[in-house]
Motif scaffolding. Structure first.
Motif, short mmCIF file in Angstrom:
data_model
loop_
_atom_site.label_atom_id
_atom_site.label_comp_id
_atom_site.label_asym_id
_atom_site.label_seq_id
_atom_site.Cartn_x
_atom_site.Cartn_y
_atom_site.Cartn_z
N GLY A 145 -15.53 -45.04 40.89
CA GLY A 145 -16.20 -45.88 39.91
C GLY A 145 -17.71 -45.85 40.01
O GLY A 145 -18.40 -46.46 39.19
N ALA A 146 -18.23 -45.12 40.98
CA ALA A 146 -19.67 -45.15 41.24
C ALA A 146 -20.51 -44.72 40.05
O ALA A 146 -21.66 -45.16 39.89
CB ALA A 146 -19.99 -44.25 42.45
N PHE A 147 -19.95 -43.88 39.20
CA PHE A 147 -20.70 -43.32 38.09
C PHE A 147 -20.57 -44.16 36.81
O PHE A 147 -21.15 -43.81 35.78
CB PHE A 147 -20.21 -41.90 37.80
CG PHE A 147 -20.28 -40.99 39.00
CD1 PHE A 147 -21.40 -40.21 39.22
CD2 PHE A 147 -19.24 -40.93 39.92
CE1 PHE A 147 -21.47 -39.37 40.33
CE2 PHE A 147 -19.30 -40.11 41.03
CZ PHE A 147 -20.43 -39.33 41.24
N LEU A 148 -19.83 -45.26 36.89
CA LEU A 148 -19.47 -45.98 35.67
C LEU A 148 -19.99 -47.41 35.61
O LEU A 148 -19.65 -48.15 34.68
CB LEU A 148 -17.95 -45.99 35.51
CG LEU A 148 -17.29 -44.63 35.29
CD1 LEU A 148 -15.78 -44.75 35.31
CD2 LEU A 148 -17.75 -44.03 33.97
N GLY A 177 -25.49 -39.69 36.37
CA GLY A 177 -25.14 -38.30 36.60
C GLY A 177 -23.99 -37.78 35.77
O GLY A 177 -23.66 -36.59 35.86
N LEU A 178 -23.36 -38.63 34.97
CA LEU A 178 -22.29 -38.17 34.10
C LEU A 178 -22.86 -37.66 32.78
O LEU A 178 -23.88 -38.15 32.31
CB LEU A 178 -21.31 -39.30 33.78
CG LEU A 178 -20.35 -39.75 34.87
CD1 LEU A 178 -19.41 -40.81 34.30
CD2 LEU A 178 -19.55 -38.60 35.45
N VAL A 194 -15.35 -46.53 28.77
CA VAL A 194 -14.77 -45.20 28.87
C VAL A 194 -14.32 -45.04 30.31
O VAL A 194 -14.82 -45.71 31.21
CB VAL A 194 -15.77 -44.08 28.49
CG1 VAL A 194 -16.13 -44.17 27.02
CG2 VAL A 194 -17.01 -44.14 29.36
N GLU A 195 -13.36 -44.14 30.51
CA GLU A 195 -12.84 -43.94 31.86
C GLU A 195 -13.01 -42.50 32.28
O GLU A 195 -12.70 -41.59 31.51
CB GLU A 195 -11.37 -44.33 31.94
CG GLU A 195 -10.81 -44.24 33.35
CD GLU A 195 -9.38 -44.71 33.45
OE1 GLU A 195 -8.78 -44.51 34.52
OE2 GLU A 195 -8.86 -45.26 32.47
N MET A 196 -13.50 -42.31 33.48
CA MET A 196 -13.63 -40.97 34.05
C MET A 196 -12.32 -40.61 34.73
O MET A 196 -11.97 -41.18 35.77
CB MET A 196 -14.78 -40.98 35.06
CG MET A 196 -15.07 -39.63 35.69
SD MET A 196 -16.27 -39.78 37.05
CE MET A 196 -15.23 -40.47 38.34
#
Length: 594
Positions: free
Chosen positions: A333-336, A411-412, A459-461
């Protein structure tokens, strides 16, 4: 032939499940199998002073009983953690059966083997364990202070600190100049998974050749095969893992558990099958648990409510040990934590902490829902502080459609999106203005029944595959997937997939993918999975990756079949390969189908 993908079809998996033809681990009939009964610690933290198994051996039907020290020679390595998120990550030794110290309620301290499951359970209750109870730490914030250090050899309860801070100076500057700042703390409580089918394992040693066949209610037979070789010392090529019908997993069966290793090692030691089935009480103690976080999130915004920076500090509960992918879960979850918002500055830090609780690991979204919860709650808090609606604060901060593809500060890369029309339509569908009016009316008249209204955009990665993000997280397995497509002499097809279903419908979906490309009926395509003897390569099912990665592998394998068949058809039809086309399951020359 009409298109197959997109056409409604009945699931081909269901008749076996509905009629009872499908077999789950507990249904397997294995002559001569011994049942394992596990003796589990009733204490969160205790020194094991003495274990007396003699009373258990007196129970009718009991064949053997072992303390942790009796089994130490069986382990080639401790239970695995396959995700070292940092080079200096601390991980305590995790034995299938504890020897010196029990570190959570449910930690196995002894095992008995009996001819029936009932005898094994009864005998386990007769084992006498003398404990010296130690101070336990079960509060996450308390554990992070090292007031009680669970593993003195590690010197701290902190397993790792992982940072995602592309430009910390920009974050500091944004907060220093912000017109509005909100700081929130959210607690993600632990939860206990409860798949319809509890866990189970049957280990069957072959009488000659040193082979080991393991049936497990697992999401990851290929990963389990490798890890059984690592932990038991049985050569990998001698191990076959089969996941029969699996009644749900949702991440809780994405693991290598003590019971799987125990049954495998004991089967090889005794030369006869060994099995174990989990009851619901055991599941509450010994199956991994989900979540377990303290989230500190802060937003900086300008006078108009546009967010300029987000700062997240996360405490993540590892539990007493690192299971297969425990440390990486909160980092997914770090990117969200910036959500779907145009936020120019971003800072994230996660501290993984040990507690005297059941280990945590993947469950239902694994880190991503936690991130969504935090940013969506925080943006609501910002709206209240500014004095605008939760819908309006989102409109002001959504990534604009003309900014896609959008490189987020975390970073996404967001390839596409247009969120405001979806929000507008959702508000119309629920009658948002009318609901707000009713909410205020209830409050005004002192109604005891209130109306809650929530908005969330996310949104989900997912679809874990070889990627820049997985590389940055030091994901050991790489994320690839395997598939084989075979055309059989009678014109039928066979698909071998490395993904492993536990309710998702792979057999139906994969047959449709291949049928779409080959132009034959899905009923003429057999899908084989979940057995490492027939599907030797695979990365299995988790992280919403089956269709996006496993399905893509199936499509690419089908393309290779078509490419090779076209060469053969061109030779047989005495035509150039470029003039060959595949139509309704047959190859023909373009323009002259006869």
């Amino acid at each position: 032939m009409a298109t197959v993908v997109g056409t409604r079809r009945l699931r081909r998996e269901d008749p076996a499940l509905l009629t009872g033809e499908a077999r789950f681990v507990h249904d397997l009939q294995v002559p001569g199998a011994l049942w394992v009964g596990a003796v589990r610690s009733p204490h969160a933290h205790a020194r094991i002073v003495d274990v007396d198994v003699a009373p258990a051996l007196a129970v009718d039907g009991v064949v053997a009983a072992y303390r942790g020290s009796d089994l130490s020679s069986l382990w080639a390595a401790p239970l695995p953690c396959a995700w070292p998120v940092t080079q200096d990550m601390r991980s305590p030794t995790h034995r299938p059966v504890a020897v010196d110290t029990a570190n959570y309620v449910g930690d196995i301290v002894a095992v008995v083997l009996a001819r029936t499951r009932e005898a094994a359970v009864d005998a386990a209750e007769q084992v006498r364990v003398d404990y010296e109870v130690l101070d336990a730490v079960v509060d996450l914030a308390d554990a992070a202070t090292d007031r009680v250090v669970i593993y003195p050899e590690l010197g701290t309860n902190v397993s790792y600190v992982w940072d995602l801070m592309p430009d910390e100076a920009a974050v500091d500057a944004a907060f220093a100049s912000a017109a509005h700042v909100v700081e929130e703390r959210y607690v993600q409580q632990r939860l206990i998974p409860a798949a319809m089918e509890t866990r189970g394992v049957v280990a069957v040693p072959e009488p000659f050749g040193g082979q080991l066949r393991v049936y497990s209610s697992t999401q990851v037979p290929h990963i389990l095969k490798v890890m059984l070789a690592v932990t038991t010392g049985v050569p990998e090529q001698k191990i076959r893992v089969v996941a029969p019908a699996v009644g749900g997993g949702f991440g809780s069966k994405l693991n290598v558990y003590a019971e799987e290793v125990l049954c495998s090692a004991l089967a090889m030691k005794l030369g006869q099958p060994v099995r174990w089935s989990e009851d619901r009480s055991e599941a509450a103690l010994s199956t991994i648990q989900g979540r377990g976080q303290i989230q500190d999130i802060a937003l900086a915004a300008d006078a108009d409510g546009r967010i300029t920076a987000v700062r997240v500090r996360l405490l993540a509960d590892m539990g007493a040990y690192l299971q297969l992918v425990t440390p990486g879960i909160p980092l997914l979850g770090a990117f969200l934590y910036a959500g779907v918002y145009d936020i120019p500055a971003y800072s994230f830090r996660c501290t993984g902490v040990f507690t005297n609780l059941t280990p945590t690991d993947a469950y239902r979204g694994a880190g991503r829902p936690e991130a969504t919860y935090a940013i969506e709650r925080a943006i609501d808090s910002l709206a209240r502080k500014i004095g605008i609606g939760p819908d309006e604060i989102r409109r002001r901060n959504y990534i604009a459609p003309d900014k896609f593809p959008y490189n987020s500060a975390a970073g996404l890369v967001f390839d596409s999106g247009d969120y405001e029309p979806s929000l507008r339509r959702a508000l119309e569908l629920v009658g948002y203005d009318e609901l707000r009016a009713e909410q205020e009316a209830r409050r005004a008249r002192g109604d005891t029944t209130h109306l809650g209204i929530g908005i969330s955009t996310y949104v989900e990665m997912c679809g874990l595959a070889p990627s820049r993000v997985l590389a940055s997280l030091n994901y050991s397995a790489g994320g690839w997937e395997s598939a084989t497509v075979r055309l059989l002499p009678t014109g039928k097809a066979q698909v071998v997939t490395g993904t492993t279903p536990h309710g998702q419908g792979h057999e139906t979906s994969w047959s449709m993918i291949v049928a779409e490309r080959l132009g034959i009926s899905p009923d003429d395509i057999e899908v084989i999975h979940s057995d490492t003897a027939v599907s030797p390569l695979g990365m299995d099912t988790y992280g919403s990756r089956s269709l996006s990665v496993g399905g893509t592998a199936v499509w690419l394998a089908t393309e290779k079949v078509v490419e090779k068949a076209a060469k053969i058809a061109a030779h047989m039809l005495e035509a150039a390969e470029a003039d060959i086309e595949l139509v309704d399951g047959s190859f023909r020359v373009k323009g002259t189908p006869s």
